[in-house]
Design a protein around this motif. Structure first.
Motif, PDB file in Angstrom:
ATOM      1  N   HIS A 160     101.712  52.532  43.587  1.00  0.00           N
ATOM      2  CA  HIS A 160     100.917  53.690  43.997  1.00  0.00           C
ATOM      3  C   HIS A 160     101.781  54.788  44.621  1.00  0.00           C
ATOM      4  O   HIS A 160     101.386  55.948  44.657  1.00  0.00           O
TER       5      HIS A 160
ATOM      6  N   VAL B  73     103.855  50.206  47.630  1.00  0.00           N
ATOM      7  CA  VAL B  73     104.924  51.194  47.735  1.00  0.00           C
ATOM      8  C   VAL B  73     106.219  50.501  47.325  1.00  0.00           C
ATOM      9  O   VAL B  73     106.419  49.319  47.623  1.00  0.00           O
TER      10      VAL B  73
ATOM     11  N   ILE C  12     102.988  49.458  57.551  1.00  0.00           N
ATOM     12  CA  ILE C  12     103.414  49.072  56.211  1.00  0.00           C
ATOM     13  C   ILE C  12     104.368  47.893  56.352  1.00  0.00           C
ATOM     14  O   ILE C  12     105.334  47.957  57.124  1.00  0.00           O
TER      15      ILE C  12
ATOM     16  N   ALA D  68      99.078  47.684  53.346  1.00  0.00           N
ATOM     17  CA  ALA D  68     100.118  48.474  52.683  1.00  0.00           C
ATOM     18  C   ALA D  68     101.433  47.709  52.725  1.00  0.00           C
ATOM     19  O   ALA D  68     101.800  47.137  53.759  1.00  0.00           O
TER      20      ALA D  68
ATOM     21  N   LEU E  10      97.776  48.786  48.966  1.00  0.00           N
ATOM     22  CA  LEU E  10      98.614  49.941  48.650  1.00  0.00           C
ATOM     23  C   LEU E  10     100.030  49.432  48.409  1.00  0.00           C
ATOM     24  O   LEU E  10     100.649  48.849  49.309  1.00  0.00           O
TER      25      LEU E  10
ATOM     26  N   ARG F 116      95.979  50.290  60.278  1.00  0.00           N
ATOM     27  CA  ARG F 116      96.078  51.290  59.210  1.00  0.00           C
ATOM     28  C   ARG F 116      97.378  52.091  59.290  1.00  0.00           C
ATOM     29  O   ARG F 116      97.742  52.777  58.327  1.00  0.00           O
TER      30      ARG F 116
END
Length: 325
Positions: free
Chosen positions: A162, A118, A34, A77, A116, A31
């Motif tokens: 997002h 980015v 990225i 992510a 997610l 978690r």
């Protein structure tokens, strides 16, 4: 007065595997990670990047199964970079709704709503001169660049991002992007600013991957000098005032002191970027038999967490997902 040896024996808490795990002050989990991705025009493209081992350019159709595999490994992510078909002095293709980043956002957000997404917001990949802003003669036009950056961020939001991550280091860019997103109906889109970004020698492999080396001069008039820790804090706290939701320090390993000092100055989440040159330095040493790649990579990322990073942008996210098992 604190007890001294022999009554105080710090090794007692290291004596058992389980106890060492229980005493860990920080952890590294999926978690926290990225994964950067490089989207290119066309179809059927999955092209390894020679200077960045294990990383590839992907057309959107090949990006989808790669992201699916990453999600299956627990990496959720992604930071998207794009390489355009055309470049010009203003980097206008950066905000093209049909650009590779925008196409990837639409496809990924529809196929994988749990991911997610980015996006890097900058002009260096899109300008024919390779600088992160518009130029006026041989000077980077800070204020003239802000409108262009805001348009790029808005195009990403419209396509499904997002979070946007401005990496240009222009003064005032966070405020300009926040204003544009809010006015465009995207008040919920967050901003992760490259808040303290050094003019580092460790970006070399990335510039190959993104085809973004400057065509003249260098980036020292807008990226930061590695000598200036206090200025780095000023940069980051200015971005917080302008509306940033997450502050990033880059590079990671050479800026751990700045990351730790910033952790004491802000309540915002902090990110760091273990950049291409730092990664390849570890891999080159491992290839030469000088260190164990797995242990060294884990140690480097744990150092980022210990210094205060809540999030780590890393090309090693998939390997780390395996090693963390």
């Amino acid at each position: 007065m604190a007890a001294q040896f022999p009554r105080m024996r710090l090794r007692r808490l290291r004596s058992h595997d389980r106890l060492r795990t229980m005493m860990a002050e920080v952890s590294l989990e999926r978690r926290h990670l990225i994964l950067p991705l490089f989207a290119v025009p066309g179809s059927g493209i999955e092209s390894p990047i020679a200077s960045l081992e294990g990383v590839s350019h992907f057309s959107v159709d090949r990006l989808l199964p790669f992201v699916e595999r990453a999600l299956e490994k627990g990496i959720g992510a992604f930071l998207l970079f794009g390489l355009p078909e055309r470049k010009d002095a203003r980097g206008d293709s950066a905000s093209d709704p049909q650009g590779p980043v925008q196409q990837a956002l639409r496809e990924l957000s529809e196929r994988f709503p749990e991911a997610l997404l980015v996006t890097d917001v900058c002009l260096c990949q899109y300008t024919d001169h390779g600088h992160c802003g518009l130029i006026d003669g041989d000077v980077i036009d800070n204020d003239g660049t802000l409108k262009q950056l805001a348009a790029v961020a808005l195009s990403h939001a419209e396509a499904g991002a997002h979070m946007v991550a401005p990496s240009d280091m222009m003064d005032g860019r966070v405020g300009a992007i926040r204003t544009a997103l809010d006015a465009g109906g995207f008040a919920s889109i967050s901003i992760m600013s490259y808040a303290a970004k050094m003019a580092s020698s460790f970006y070399g492999p990335f510039r190959d991957a993104a085809d973004s080396a400057p065509g003249f001069g260098d980036r020292r008039t807008y990226q930061m000098a590695a000598t200036n820790g206090r200025e780095a804090l000023r940069e980051a706290l200015a971005d917080e005032e302008e509306g940033a939701d997450i502050l990033m320090v880059k590079p990671a390993l050479t800026c751990l002191d700045i990351l730790a000092r910033l952790r004491e100055k802000t309540l915002l989440p902090l990110a760091t970027y273990l950049v291409s040159g730092e990664r390849m330095m570890l891999r080159s040493a491992a290839a030469a038999g000088l260190l164990d790649l797995r242990r060294a990579t884990l140690e480097a990322h744990l150092a980022c967490r210990r210094a205060g990073a809540d999030l780590i942008i890393t090309y090693d996210a998939l390997d780390l997902a395996d090693w963390l098992d």
